[in-house]
Design an enzyme around this catalytic site. Sequence first.
Site, short mmCIF file in Angstrom:
data_model
loop_
_atom_site.label_atom_id
_atom_site.label_comp_id
_atom_site.label_asym_id
_atom_site.label_seq_id
_atom_site.Cartn_x
_atom_site.Cartn_y
_atom_site.Cartn_z
N LYS A 1 0.94 -1.13 0.11
CA LYS A 1 0.10 0.09 -0.10
C LYS A 1 0.94 1.25 -0.04
CE LYS A 1 -4.21 -1.89 2.09
NZ LYS A 1 -5.09 -1.63 2.93
N LYS B 1 -7.37 -8.91 -9.00
CA LYS B 1 -8.48 -9.07 -8.06
C LYS B 1 -9.63 -7.77 -8.34
CE LYS B 1 -9.11 -9.18 -3.25
NZ LYS B 1 -8.43 -9.20 -1.87
N LYS C 1 -12.56 -1.96 -6.44
CA LYS C 1 -13.30 -0.59 -6.68
C LYS C 1 -12.27 0.49 -7.45
CE LYS C 1 -12.17 1.87 -2.23
NZ LYS C 1 -11.83 3.27 -2.88
#
Length: 350
Positions: free
Chosen positions: A118, A211, A214
């Site tokens: 991240k 994957k 959003k």
Amino acid sequence: MAFVERVFSGVQPTGNLHLGNYLGAIVNFVKMQQTHNCIYCVVDMHAITQGVEVWGGPAELARNTREVTAAFIASGIDAKKHIVFNQSQIAGHAELTWIFNCVARIGWLNRMTQFKEKAGKDRENASVGLYDYPVLMAADILLYRATHVPVGEDQKQHLELSRDIAQKFNNDFGDSIRGHGFADGLFFPQPEPLITGPATRVMSLRDGTKKMSKSDASDNSRINLTDDADTIAQKIRKAKTDPEPLPSEEKGLETRPEADNLVGIYAALAGVSKQEVLTQFGGGQFSSFKNALVDVCVAKLAPIASEMKKLVADPGHVDSILVDGANRARGIADETMRLTKDIVGFIRPR
């Protein structure tokens, strides 16, 4: 001592809940409430660990928190029998995190792969909260002395950290724990993972190797829980496939990620195995299979979308569910914090 069996799980309110969230988490939450004592948390404190451009700012955070709650209720979670609340209403999450920060080791956190993913290359500019996220997750779980946590593959490492923290706390404060009435020296349980479901990892409809997310630029890559029947049908029919017919055996899916993804979605929504899907549709063309997949998706998801829209249109009702859940969660959390402070040696009002 024997710990009371309790399931805890949380979902971040980062917006645009999709089929991956539903099959990977929410559908299993609904099943588990039939067999377990469950606490389901909208982890709004976790949501703010990244830049404001990721979580959208105060108004968006509140909207997304209500949307996740609405998804829980619309999907079949019973907020009267079980506990549904948002994390920030309970001060114990932050309090226990600090105590666990003093138990956890830097080396443990340095091994957390999700922070590296991240934060990317610019780790020096990542927030301390993002780095410390796994300790907050441990506090979320152990504040309720939960014994089981439904987790996907990407969270298994964080659950292992929760187990390590629980064990080290019990070891560090063993004498004090025994002195406070826990003869075996165990105050926090070591929570066990619950891995369930044939399609816990749902992939993009545009690329079966990625994957479902959003953050994908293409809305056609995912089925949002708020999509209506026509939108669901359109996205399924546009989903990427390959020119070959569906195989009759699961082994035939191994080198065909898009086919494997669509078969997995059908299996999970219909409550059958992938092999059963292939027994029914193997040898046929994708066009007929996609029509059947549309029917299954619309039957399962369109009613959820409809109910979510009703709930989100009444924010006062959603907020009342969260407040009621927080009031019940607080009773468990406050007892844990009272005992934890006594064990550590903090002086508090009697």
